[in-house]
Design a protein around this motif. Structure first.
Motif, PDB file in Angstrom:
ATOM      1  N   LEU A  76       0.830  -1.199   0.000  1.00  0.00           N
ATOM      2  CA  LEU A  76       0.000   0.000   0.000  1.00  0.00           C
ATOM      3  C   LEU A  76       0.868   1.253   0.000  1.00  0.00           C
ATOM      4  O   LEU A  76       0.610   2.202  -0.753  1.00  0.00           O
ATOM      5  N   LYS A  77       1.899   1.272   0.813  1.00  0.00           N
ATOM      6  CA  LYS A  77       2.808   2.419   0.856  1.00  0.00           C
ATOM      7  C   LYS A  77       3.458   2.657  -0.514  1.00  0.00           C
ATOM      8  O   LYS A  77       3.567   3.794  -0.980  1.00  0.00           O
ATOM      9  N   ARG A  78       3.878   1.559  -1.131  1.00  0.00           N
ATOM     10  CA  ARG A  78       4.547   1.671  -2.427  1.00  0.00           C
ATOM     11  C   ARG A  78       3.611   2.281  -3.465  1.00  0.00           C
ATOM     12  O   ARG A  78       4.021   3.154  -4.248  1.00  0.00           O
ATOM     13  N   LEU A  79       2.371   1.851  -3.473  1.00  0.00           N
ATOM     14  CA  LEU A  79       1.408   2.376  -4.441  1.00  0.00           C
ATOM     15  C   LEU A  79       1.126   3.857  -4.199  1.00  0.00           C
ATOM     16  O   LEU A  79       1.150   4.665  -5.134  1.00  0.00           O
ATOM     17  N   LEU A  80       0.866   4.225  -2.956  1.00  0.00           N
ATOM     18  CA  LEU A  80       0.468   5.598  -2.651  1.00  0.00           C
ATOM     19  C   LEU A  80       1.602   6.598  -2.836  1.00  0.00           C
ATOM     20  O   LEU A  80       1.346   7.790  -3.055  1.00  0.00           O
ATOM     21  N   SER A  81       2.839   6.142  -2.747  1.00  0.00           N
ATOM     22  CA  SER A  81       3.981   7.037  -2.918  1.00  0.00           C
ATOM     23  C   SER A  81       4.618   6.942  -4.299  1.00  0.00           C
ATOM     24  O   SER A  81       5.575   7.666  -4.594  1.00  0.00           O
ATOM     25  N   ASP A  82       4.078   6.076  -5.149  1.00  0.00           N
ATOM     26  CA  ASP A  82       4.639   5.870  -6.493  1.00  0.00           C
ATOM     27  C   ASP A  82       4.436   7.130  -7.337  1.00  0.00           C
ATOM     28  O   ASP A  82       3.294   7.527  -7.614  1.00  0.00           O
ATOM     29  N   PRO A  83       5.517   7.775  -7.796  1.00  0.00           N
ATOM     30  CA  PRO A  83       5.372   9.010  -8.576  1.00  0.00           C
ATOM     31  C   PRO A  83       4.789   8.798  -9.961  1.00  0.00           C
ATOM     32  O   PRO A  83       4.432   9.767 -10.640  1.00  0.00           O
ATOM     33  N   THR A  84       4.657   7.547 -10.394  1.00  0.00           N
ATOM     34  CA  THR A  84       4.090   7.271 -11.718  1.00  0.00           C
ATOM     35  C   THR A  84       2.607   6.925 -11.652  1.00  0.00           C
ATOM     36  O   THR A  84       1.994   6.692 -12.696  1.00  0.00           O
ATOM     37  N   VAL A  85       2.041   6.862 -10.448  1.00  0.00           N
ATOM     38  CA  VAL A  85       0.627   6.508 -10.285  1.00  0.00           C
ATOM     39  C   VAL A  85      -0.140   7.726  -9.779  1.00  0.00           C
ATOM     40  O   VAL A  85       0.164   8.257  -8.706  1.00  0.00           O
ATOM     41  N   LEU A  86      -1.120   8.172 -10.538  1.00  0.00           N
ATOM     42  CA  LEU A  86      -1.953   9.303 -10.138  1.00  0.00           C
ATOM     43  C   LEU A  86      -3.020   8.828  -9.160  1.00  0.00           C
ATOM     44  O   LEU A  86      -3.711   7.845  -9.413  1.00  0.00           O
ATOM     45  N   LYS A  87      -3.133   9.535  -8.041  1.00  0.00           N
ATOM     46  CA  LYS A  87      -4.133   9.211  -7.026  1.00  0.00           C
ATOM     47  C   LYS A  87      -5.291  10.199  -7.113  1.00  0.00           C
ATOM     48  O   LYS A  87      -5.097  11.402  -6.930  1.00  0.00           O
ATOM     49  N   LEU A  88      -6.491   9.695  -7.405  1.00  0.00           N
ATOM     50  CA  LEU A  88      -7.702  10.521  -7.457  1.00  0.00           C
ATOM     51  C   LEU A  88      -8.368  10.515  -6.088  1.00  0.00           C
ATOM     52  O   LEU A  88      -8.626   9.443  -5.528  1.00  0.00           O
ATOM     53  N   MET A  89      -8.682  11.700  -5.549  1.00  0.00           N
ATOM     54  CA  MET A  89      -9.292  11.800  -4.231  1.00  0.00           C
ATOM     55  C   MET A  89     -10.368  12.872  -4.224  1.00  0.00           C
ATOM     56  O   MET A  89     -10.399  13.735  -5.113  1.00  0.00           O
ATOM     57  N   LEU A 103       1.432   6.479   7.539  1.00  0.00           N
ATOM     58  CA  LEU A 103       2.304   5.581   6.784  1.00  0.00           C
ATOM     59  C   LEU A 103       3.714   6.119   6.594  1.00  0.00           C
ATOM     60  O   LEU A 103       4.586   5.425   6.079  1.00  0.00           O
ATOM     61  N   ASP A 104       3.940   7.383   6.989  1.00  0.00           N
ATOM     62  CA  ASP A 104       5.259   8.011   6.872  1.00  0.00           C
ATOM     63  C   ASP A 104       5.769   7.990   5.435  1.00  0.00           C
ATOM     64  O   ASP A 104       6.889   7.550   5.149  1.00  0.00           O
ATOM     65  N   ILE A 105       4.909   8.451   4.511  1.00  0.00           N
ATOM     66  CA  ILE A 105       5.254   8.543   3.101  1.00  0.00           C
ATOM     67  C   ILE A 105       4.807   9.904   2.581  1.00  0.00           C
ATOM     68  O   ILE A 105       4.092  10.637   3.261  1.00  0.00           O
ATOM     69  N   THR A 106       5.232  10.249   1.380  1.00  0.00           N
ATOM     70  CA  THR A 106       4.703  11.403   0.665  1.00  0.00           C
ATOM     71  C   THR A 106       3.721  10.896  -0.385  1.00  0.00           C
ATOM     72  O   THR A 106       4.085  10.085  -1.240  1.00  0.00           O
ATOM     73  N   VAL A 107       2.478  11.337  -0.289  1.00  0.00           N
ATOM     74  CA  VAL A 107       1.435  10.878  -1.203  1.00  0.00           C
ATOM     75  C   VAL A 107       1.364  11.837  -2.389  1.00  0.00           C
ATOM     76  O   VAL A 107       0.889  12.965  -2.273  1.00  0.00           O
ATOM     77  N   ALA A 108       1.842  11.382  -3.536  1.00  0.00           N
ATOM     78  CA  ALA A 108       1.876  12.210  -4.744  1.00  0.00           C
ATOM     79  C   ALA A 108       2.139  11.292  -5.940  1.00  0.00           C
ATOM     80  O   ALA A 108       2.718  10.215  -5.771  1.00  0.00           O
ATOM     81  N   PRO A 109       1.718  11.729  -7.135  1.00  0.00           N
ATOM     82  CA  PRO A 109       0.887  12.899  -7.437  1.00  0.00           C
ATOM     83  C   PRO A 109      -0.580  12.630  -7.136  1.00  0.00           C
ATOM     84  O   PRO A 109      -1.013  11.487  -7.103  1.00  0.00           O
ATOM     85  N   THR A 110      -1.322  13.702  -6.919  1.00  0.00           N
ATOM     86  CA  THR A 110      -2.728  13.578  -6.569  1.00  0.00           C
ATOM     87  C   THR A 110      -3.590  14.516  -7.403  1.00  0.00           C
ATOM     88  O   THR A 110      -3.111  15.506  -7.954  1.00  0.00           O
ATOM     89  N   VAL A 111      -4.874  14.194  -7.437  1.00  0.00           N
ATOM     90  CA  VAL A 111      -5.913  15.055  -7.996  1.00  0.00           C
ATOM     91  C   VAL A 111      -7.025  15.112  -6.967  1.00  0.00           C
ATOM     92  O   VAL A 111      -7.326  14.102  -6.316  1.00  0.00           O
ATOM     93  N   CYS A 112      -7.628  16.272  -6.792  1.00  0.00           N
ATOM     94  CA  CYS A 112      -8.724  16.414  -5.838  1.00  0.00           C
ATOM     95  C   CYS A 112      -9.960  16.933  -6.562  1.00  0.00           C
ATOM     96  O   CYS A 112      -9.962  18.053  -7.097  1.00  0.00           O
ATOM     97  N   THR A 113     -11.020  16.117  -6.577  1.00  0.00           N
ATOM     98  CA  THR A 113     -12.237  16.527  -7.268  1.00  0.00           C
ATOM     99  C   THR A 113     -12.956  17.654  -6.532  1.00  0.00           C
ATOM    100  O   THR A 113     -13.685  18.424  -7.152  1.00  0.00           O
ATOM    101  N   LYS A 114     -12.733  17.785  -5.232  1.00  0.00           N
ATOM    102  CA  LYS A 114     -13.366  18.879  -4.494  1.00  0.00           C
ATOM    103  C   LYS A 114     -12.746  20.215  -4.880  1.00  0.00           C
ATOM    104  O   LYS A 114     -13.452  21.215  -5.076  1.00  0.00           O
ATOM    105  N   ILE A 115     -11.423  20.261  -4.993  1.00  0.00           N
ATOM    106  CA  ILE A 115     -10.754  21.478  -5.452  1.00  0.00           C
ATOM    107  C   ILE A 115     -11.227  21.827  -6.858  1.00  0.00           C
ATOM    108  O   ILE A 115     -11.531  22.990  -7.159  1.00  0.00           O
ATOM    109  N   ALA A 116     -11.299  20.823  -7.729  1.00  0.00           N
ATOM    110  CA  ALA A 116     -11.762  21.070  -9.098  1.00  0.00           C
ATOM    111  C   ALA A 116     -13.164  21.655  -9.105  1.00  0.00           C
ATOM    112  O   ALA A 116     -13.453  22.624  -9.823  1.00  0.00           O
ATOM    113  N   ALA A 117     -14.053  21.080  -8.291  1.00  0.00           N
ATOM    114  CA  ALA A 117     -15.433  21.564  -8.247  1.00  0.00           C
ATOM    115  C   ALA A 117     -15.492  23.010  -7.762  1.00  0.00           C
ATOM    116  O   ALA A 117     -16.267  23.817  -8.283  1.00  0.00           O
ATOM    117  N   ARG A 118     -14.688  23.338  -6.776  1.00  0.00           N
ATOM    118  CA  ARG A 118     -14.694  24.708  -6.257  1.00  0.00           C
ATOM    119  C   ARG A 118     -14.142  25.707  -7.259  1.00  0.00           C
ATOM    120  O   ARG A 118     -14.501  26.874  -7.242  1.00  0.00           O
TER     121      ARG A 118
END
Length: 218
Positions: A76-89, A103-118
């Motif tokens: 799970l840590k590997r997936l959430l911190s993988d810079p080649t995998v986009l995380k939609l939230m 988990l002591d990781i950096t979660v990136a890259p990300t997209v936030c649908t709430k920010i987009a909506a605002r």
């Protein structure tokens, strides 16, 4: 290794980690369930993921002992911190903070649908996930399990269905919102917000939610 429980459909519950070899692709919807809304104080209980294929994987984070640290979850840590995998939230500010803290990781890259909506739906203040799914996708979501006990050792089928619903529609929702961002010439601005989310999460964990360091107030 994770223990797996299949909930009679496209929802799979794993204990403490994703199984070895699971490939969810390069764009994964992610959500969390916690014991409260303070990412520094409240325990992470569940991480939900979907590849956008109509199925969901739920990872139950179980402490090694009451009040102890959560069990290690390297996949799970590997997936959430993988810079080649986009995380939609949706409301990534909270999810990123609690995941980074636990988990002591950096979660990136990300997209936030709430920010987009605002950024693009300024004609309304209805930016919650249920409202967006109803308005943009014609999907009605039940929020009845939102305040249930996510720290329970055994999750109910209703809890698992609710948790899965928070990630099953994010790919379709992001497609709609990204098109609106491009139409309104705000896609680049949204990206700048997304790139800042790991730092915003660290600021929240340090207590800088209030006072806001960007505010002019003394």
């Amino acid at each position: 290794m994770s223990g797996k429980i299949t909930n009679g459909g496209p929802i799979t519950l794993h204990r403490n980690d994703l199984p070895d070899g699971l490939d969810l692709g390069k764009c994964v919807a992610v959500d969390t369930e916690t014991m409260g809304l303070n990412p520094h104080r409240d325990r992470l209980c569940l991480v939900q993921l979907s590849a956008g294929d109509g199925s969901a994987h739920l990872v139950q984070i179980i402490p090694s002992e009451p009040g102890g640290k959560p069990a290690d979850c390297p996949n799970l840590k590997r997936l959430l911190s993988d810079p080649t995998v986009l995380k939609l939230m949706h409301f990534a500010r909270f999810d990123v903070a609690v995941l980074q803290n636990t988990l002591d990781i950096t979660v990136a890259p990300t997209v936030c649908t709430k920010i987009a909506a605002r950024l693009v739906r300024t004609f309304t203040d209805r930016h919650g996930l249920a409202a967006l799914c109803r308005d943009l996708l014609g999907v009605e979501m039940s929020k009845h399990q939102q305040c249930s006990d996510w720290g329970a050792p055994e999750l109910t089928p209703e809890q698992m269905a609710y948790a899965a619903s928070d990630v099953l529609y994010l790919h379709a929702l992001w497609a709609k919102l990204e098109a609106l961002l491009i139409r309104e010439n705000r896609r680049e601005l949204a990206q700048a917000c997304y790139d800042f989310l790991p730092a915003r999460g660290r600021l929240d964990l340090l207590g800088y939610e209030e006072p806001d360091i960007f505010s002019h107030r003394a």
